[in-house]
Design an enzyme around this catalytic site. Sequence first.
Site, PDB file in Angstrom:
ATOM      1  N   GLU A 104       5.811  -0.772   0.520  1.00  0.00           N
ATOM      2  CA  GLU A 104       6.944  -0.509  -0.377  1.00  0.00           C
ATOM      3  C   GLU A 104       7.430  -1.802  -1.031  1.00  0.00           C
ATOM      4  OE1 GLU A 104       9.272   3.400   1.003  1.00  0.00           O
ATOM      5  OE2 GLU A 104       9.119   1.921   2.608  1.00  0.00           O
ATOM      6  N   GLU A 124       4.693   6.542   7.662  1.00  0.00           N
ATOM      7  CA  GLU A 124       5.991   6.948   8.213  1.00  0.00           C
ATOM      8  C   GLU A 124       6.005   8.364   8.781  1.00  0.00           C
ATOM      9  OE1 GLU A 124       7.038   3.623   5.326  1.00  0.00           O
ATOM     10  OE2 GLU A 124       5.589   5.257   5.436  1.00  0.00           O
TER      11      GLU A 124
END
Length: 698
Positions: A104, A124
């Site tokens: 990210e 995740e």
Amino acid sequence: MTEAIGYELDGDIAILKAQNPPVNALGHAVRVGLVEGLERAERDGAKAVLIYGEGATYFAGADIREFGKPPLEPMLPGVCDRIEACPLLVVSAMHGTALGGGLEVALSTHYRIAVPATRVGLPEVLLGILPGAGGTQRLPRVAGVEAALDMITTGRHVRADEALELGILDKVEEGTPREIGLAYTRELLASGAPRRPVGEMAAPEPVDFDAVYETVLKKGRGQISPATAVRAVQAACELPFREGLARERELFMELMDTDQREGLIHAFFSERAVSKLPELKGVEPRDLNAIGVIGGGTMGAGIATAALLAGLTVTMLEMSPEAAEAAKGRISGNLQGALKRGKISAAQFETLTEQALTLATDYDALSDADLVIEAVFEEMDVKKKVFSQLDAVCKPGAVLATNTSYLDVNEIAAITSRPEDVIGLHFFSPAHVMKLLEVVVADKTAPDVVATGFALGKRLRKISVRAGVCDGFIGNRILSTYRTCADHMILDGASPYQIDKALEAFGFAMGPFAVADLAGLDIGWAVRKRKRAEGLDPRARDSSYADKLCEDGHFGQKTGKGYYDYAAGPKSRVPNPDVMPLIEAERAAQGITPRDFSDEEIVRRYMASMVNEAAKVVGEGIARRPLDVDMTLLFGYGFPRYRGGPLKWADLEGLPGLLADIRSWAEEDAYFWEPAPLLEKLVAEDRNFDDLNKEAAS
């Protein structure tokens, strides 16, 4: 500037170097350092910023030391937004892994270069959440929706060459991240390349998100985070970027409050804690280079395959040259699978099968082995004969291991003159695939032999769990109990097919009767006959309908029939029409009037029996900690990972309610439903199983 991020000015390029070993995790100091570094670069008049990691990797992900603690500003979403909004050109130079928050951060920079060995991903969902710092909004803009959905909903890692092809990376080049990063940044400045914020790119083209959602939900067998992530990616297509980020955060926070996230976090930490035993601190394992395997059937061949793939030399002992060659054929078949998957090369395959593997028919061939493991027929007299011969030929200090699933390791050890060298190593079939290894410690097993068992497990990439000696150790003892609970429900009115359906809806990959068909009904038949021969408690309920299936030669998938009919192939599961008449006849013979069971009651009874027996296993010290039970059931018995394991599930469900149910069912069957003393103690003290895990870790 914090020490976690170094700052340097090289001409008009500001260099931000992550120096937070071992994996440059995105802890608070790193996040502060990134923001302060950008501010300083802007003040210093730099034209570009290069971000890279010192040591083994770029930012590998979140800092697990912060899990469960109150978040500290700046939080990662804000850091990523600040990077993307920087008026300077921002470049990431990547190596190692860029996972989760690491990717990210990279996606929030304007350009990305990596060394060829780099891997990226957004895993995740494996922790019960979704990317929460813009990953679901930025990745679809650079890689497209289909690729983003694949990466985000599976959590898979992507190699640099694929990431380049997908548009996640702009360039892949050999060299150090600093060298290639500086060269690329200078090249971009020289060519007048503009800032390229991903958030300003056009929204990607939508797909049929409802269909994708349903497909992902079904594939997840009840796990909600992958399907929820689909809705976050949908927001990237349908909403302006800022609103998409807000939707991502909203969905992220919803998942943060779920039991599934708690279960997956528990599994994550327990997987890392399970093989860390205080009793082995400072204990060195024995040398482990050459091993012997006795018995080349499915199990023995699997053990040999796993050992060969781990770089060990293997001597395979069989009863005849023909049997030894058949064992080699099974091992070669297993290794062919590894070859097809790219795990080994053709040259390595040749080396493993022709040089690292030796066939033998005489026990003297095992005289130089560091460890010998038997995988022969599950009968005590057979095991004792094997160990008597091993005692005679194996060198002093060799570890003698049994792969028994149920039998008394103390009794096996007693047949030798060196019981301190004897240990149980209970692999699960197929042994080169299944992750679980129960390390069964007998009364006289030496500490360095236990350490050697765990060292072997680590080398074979197994999840190794310490178990004490009892019938079935941890896993099979608990299995015997919850399977008995299922059998009781069959007698009382449920069908095998309703039970399988209810438990598969709960999250098990397969229900207990489908599992029995897969494993072979003859295995359970042999256990039942042994226990009856030893003498059942007169209070125990028993049934014989499954024995009749076996007597008729129906052992499950391998014979084409068991509880199910596999005439159309192993994946075609149709109820066997012969089963229910056998069950109905058994009910009539026992004078039982069948009743209806709801799916909810089936799951509640099945799980309560599992938890109650698991509490007995922990209370007796067969498992040292509740997490040992959880890891055993997760990695060996198909328990849904997102529920954390049976004892984590029990904590989340509430121990007082489970104990109340067990006590109420004990009124109808006091023997089977006798409450575990540990469960009663925890409820009385208003504590739970996780409290015991914390005590063991302190």
